[in-house]
Motif scaffolding. Structure first.
Motif, PDB file in Angstrom:
ATOM      1  N   GLY A  33      81.293  15.562  55.678  1.00 47.24           N
ATOM      2  CA  GLY A  33      81.963  16.314  54.626  1.00 47.24           C
ATOM      3  C   GLY A  33      82.542  17.629  55.124  1.00 47.24           C
ATOM      4  O   GLY A  33      82.377  18.008  56.288  1.00 47.24           O
ATOM      5  N   ASP A  34      83.213  18.343  54.229  1.00 48.09           N
ATOM      6  CA  ASP A  34      83.772  19.661  54.555  1.00 48.09           C
ATOM      7  C   ASP A  34      82.648  20.631  54.938  1.00 48.09           C
ATOM      8  O   ASP A  34      82.806  21.462  55.841  1.00 48.09           O
ATOM      9  CB  ASP A  34      84.577  20.210  53.371  1.00 48.09           C
ATOM     10  N   GLY A  35      81.498  20.502  54.277  1.00 47.96           N
ATOM     11  CA  GLY A  35      80.376  21.396  54.581  1.00 47.96           C
ATOM     12  C   GLY A  35      79.885  21.232  56.016  1.00 47.96           C
ATOM     13  O   GLY A  35      79.470  22.210  56.649  1.00 47.96           O
ATOM     14  N   LEU A  45      85.626  13.955  55.145  1.00 47.17           N
ATOM     15  CA  LEU A  45      85.954  13.750  53.729  1.00 47.17           C
ATOM     16  C   LEU A  45      85.849  15.112  53.062  1.00 47.17           C
ATOM     17  O   LEU A  45      84.764  15.541  52.649  1.00 47.17           O
ATOM     18  CB  LEU A  45      85.003  12.734  53.082  1.00 47.17           C
ATOM     19  N   ASN A  86      85.926  16.931  50.245  1.00 45.83           N
ATOM     20  CA  ASN A  86      85.877  16.699  48.788  1.00 45.83           C
ATOM     21  C   ASN A  86      85.748  18.020  48.025  1.00 45.83           C
ATOM     22  O   ASN A  86      85.330  18.045  46.879  1.00 45.83           O
ATOM     23  CB  ASN A  86      84.762  15.709  48.435  1.00 45.83           C
ATOM     24  N   PHE A  97      83.779  20.466  48.008  1.00 43.15           N
ATOM     25  CA  PHE A  97      82.480  21.110  47.753  1.00 43.15           C
ATOM     26  C   PHE A  97      81.416  20.653  48.740  1.00 43.15           C
ATOM     27  O   PHE A  97      81.406  19.501  49.170  1.00 43.15           O
ATOM     28  CB  PHE A  97      81.969  20.794  46.339  1.00 43.15           C
ATOM     29  N   ALA A  98      80.523  21.581  49.073  1.00 46.46           N
ATOM     30  CA  ALA A  98      79.273  21.246  49.741  1.00 46.46           C
ATOM     31  C   ALA A  98      78.187  21.680  48.749  1.00 46.46           C
ATOM     32  O   ALA A  98      77.901  22.877  48.624  1.00 46.46           O
ATOM     33  CB  ALA A  98      79.138  21.986  51.055  1.00 46.46           C
TER      34      ALA A  98
HETATM   35 MG   LIG Z   1      81.958  18.172  50.643  1.00 43.55          MG
END
Ligand SMILES: [Mg+2]
Ligand SMILES: Cc1ncc(C[n+]2csc(CCOP(=O)(O)OP(=O)(O)O)c2C)c(N)n1
Length: 359
Positions: A161-163, A189, A191, A193-194
């Motif tokens: 993820g982005d986090g 991905l 999305n 938010f983390a």
């Molecule tokens: Mg995310």
């Protein structure tokens, strides 16, 4: 195609617009049967995801990270992969598993808390799911280096993820991949938010894709709600990896439609309006409109696909629930080959506790 979209200039690869119209020259030109197969995988993913949420609310499944909104990223990427490629997943990858042919009963069994569900069947090259954020990235690079030493013409894919891009593992992994030109395809991905932390708090860079530039290999941002854009970028990145041209970073720009997990309440940190805005960009709706324009979708077809997805899901639930439940020992058995004395003592204590009926 990847180099036509410069992440430093804020360019994003998109094949389908929100009405399902394909941009001339960008459509990957898949045969009709494959287009329908992709649609069916996306629908199965959404159905299986919704079922997992219901099971969790009924106490039949543990904490679960929903995939709604990520169907184009997951199915587009996995549909472009070959049987010999390897996959290093993260925890929100249901559509990858469904597309790659991992038994859904096993996937449910895993989220029911049973280690047995994590044992990848023979013939599938899927590493166990990484729960520690980003830890799969250096592992995937290691596998990529091994494939290179062995002169295997395969690609090693990892999702995150982005986090995860704020973790050291991300930077170490990508740096190493760039230096050694490993056959990796990194798919973020994004999305937005983390858990509750928005993308803007994750990095001051304008895009995540542009981080590849600093590591010396191509990065591309794609519309992650456009299954054909994800497919097209993945197909090219995979081919480059297999043919010795090194790694690629793909940032799939999308949105997590559901809560982070079943333990989260996203309404506390984002607005209804924002979520509604993304509902309009629903990846399944967009692809359905495209199929409709090509004469590959109508109500009767939709009904068949829905019914088959429901049947697929119900069968997996029944199979998963018929299996033995996890035992307290499972918590201890799989960490070390031989259990160290401290763990043995803890297990004895737990058993005594449970034996006293104080559960
Ligand atoms: Mg995310
Ligand atoms: C190393 C580590 N730190 C923190 C956590 C707790 N945690 C689980 S998921 C998550 C956020 C991940 O966000 P992102 O990478 O954007 O993936 P997404 O959940 O949005 O798909 C965090 C902080 C963890 N699992 N591992």
């Amino acid at each position: 195609m990847i180099e036509l979209f410069d992440p430093l200039k804020g360019e994003r690869l998109r094949v389908l617009d929100e009405t399902g119209e394909a941009a001339p020259g960008l459509d990957p030109g898949l045969p009709d049967a494959e287009l329908r197969a992709i649609y069916e995988r996306m629908l199965r993913t959404r159905t299986a995801d919704a079922k997992a949420l219901k099971l969790q609310r009924q106490g039949r499944l543990g904490t679960y990270p929903p995939s709604r909104g990520h169907e184009a990223c997951q199915v587009g990427l996995a549909s472009a992969m070959g049987r010999d490629d390897w996959f290093f997943p993260y925890f929100r990858d249901l559509g990858m598993y469904i597309t790659l042919g991992y038994p859904l009963a096993d996937y449910y069994h895993l989220w029911m808390g049973n280690e047995a569900g994590l044992r990848t069947p023979d013939g599938l090259n899927i590493y166990p799911i990484a729960i520690p954020v980003g830890s799969q990235i250096p592992q995937a690079v290691g596998a990529g280096l091994a494939a290179k030493y062995r002169k295997l013409r395969i690609a090693v894919v990892t999702t995150f993820g982005d986090g995860a891009t704020s973790e050291g593992d991300f930077h170490e992994g990508l740096n190493f991949a760039g230096v050694f030109r490993t056959p990796n395809v990194f798919v973020c991905l994004n999305n937005q938010f983390a858990i509750s932390v928005p993308r803007a708090r994750q990095t001051a860079a304008a895009t995540i894709a542009q981080k590849a530039v600093a590591y010396g290999f191509p990065g591309v941002q794609v519309d992650g709600n456009d299954v054909l854009a994800v497919y097209a970028a993945a197909r090219e990145a995979l081919a480059n990896a297999r043919s010795g041209q090194g790694p690629t970073l793909i940032e799939a720009y999308t949105y997590r439609m559901g809560d982070h997990t079943t333990s989260d309440d996203a309404a506390r940190y984002r607005s209804k309006e924002e979520v509604q805005e993304w509902e309009r960009r629903d990846p399944i709706l967009r692809f359905r409109l495209y199929l409709g324009k090509k004469g590959l979708w109508d109500e009767a077809y939709e009904k068949t696909v829905q019914e088959s997805a429901a049947e697929f899901v119900e069968k997996a639930v029944a199979e998963a629930e018929a299996r033995p439940a996890a035992t307290p020992e499972d918590l201890f058995t799989y960490t070390y080959a031989a259990m160290p004395p401290e763990l043995e003592a803890q297990l004895a204590e737990l058993k005594a506790f449970l034996g006293e009926g104080r559960r």
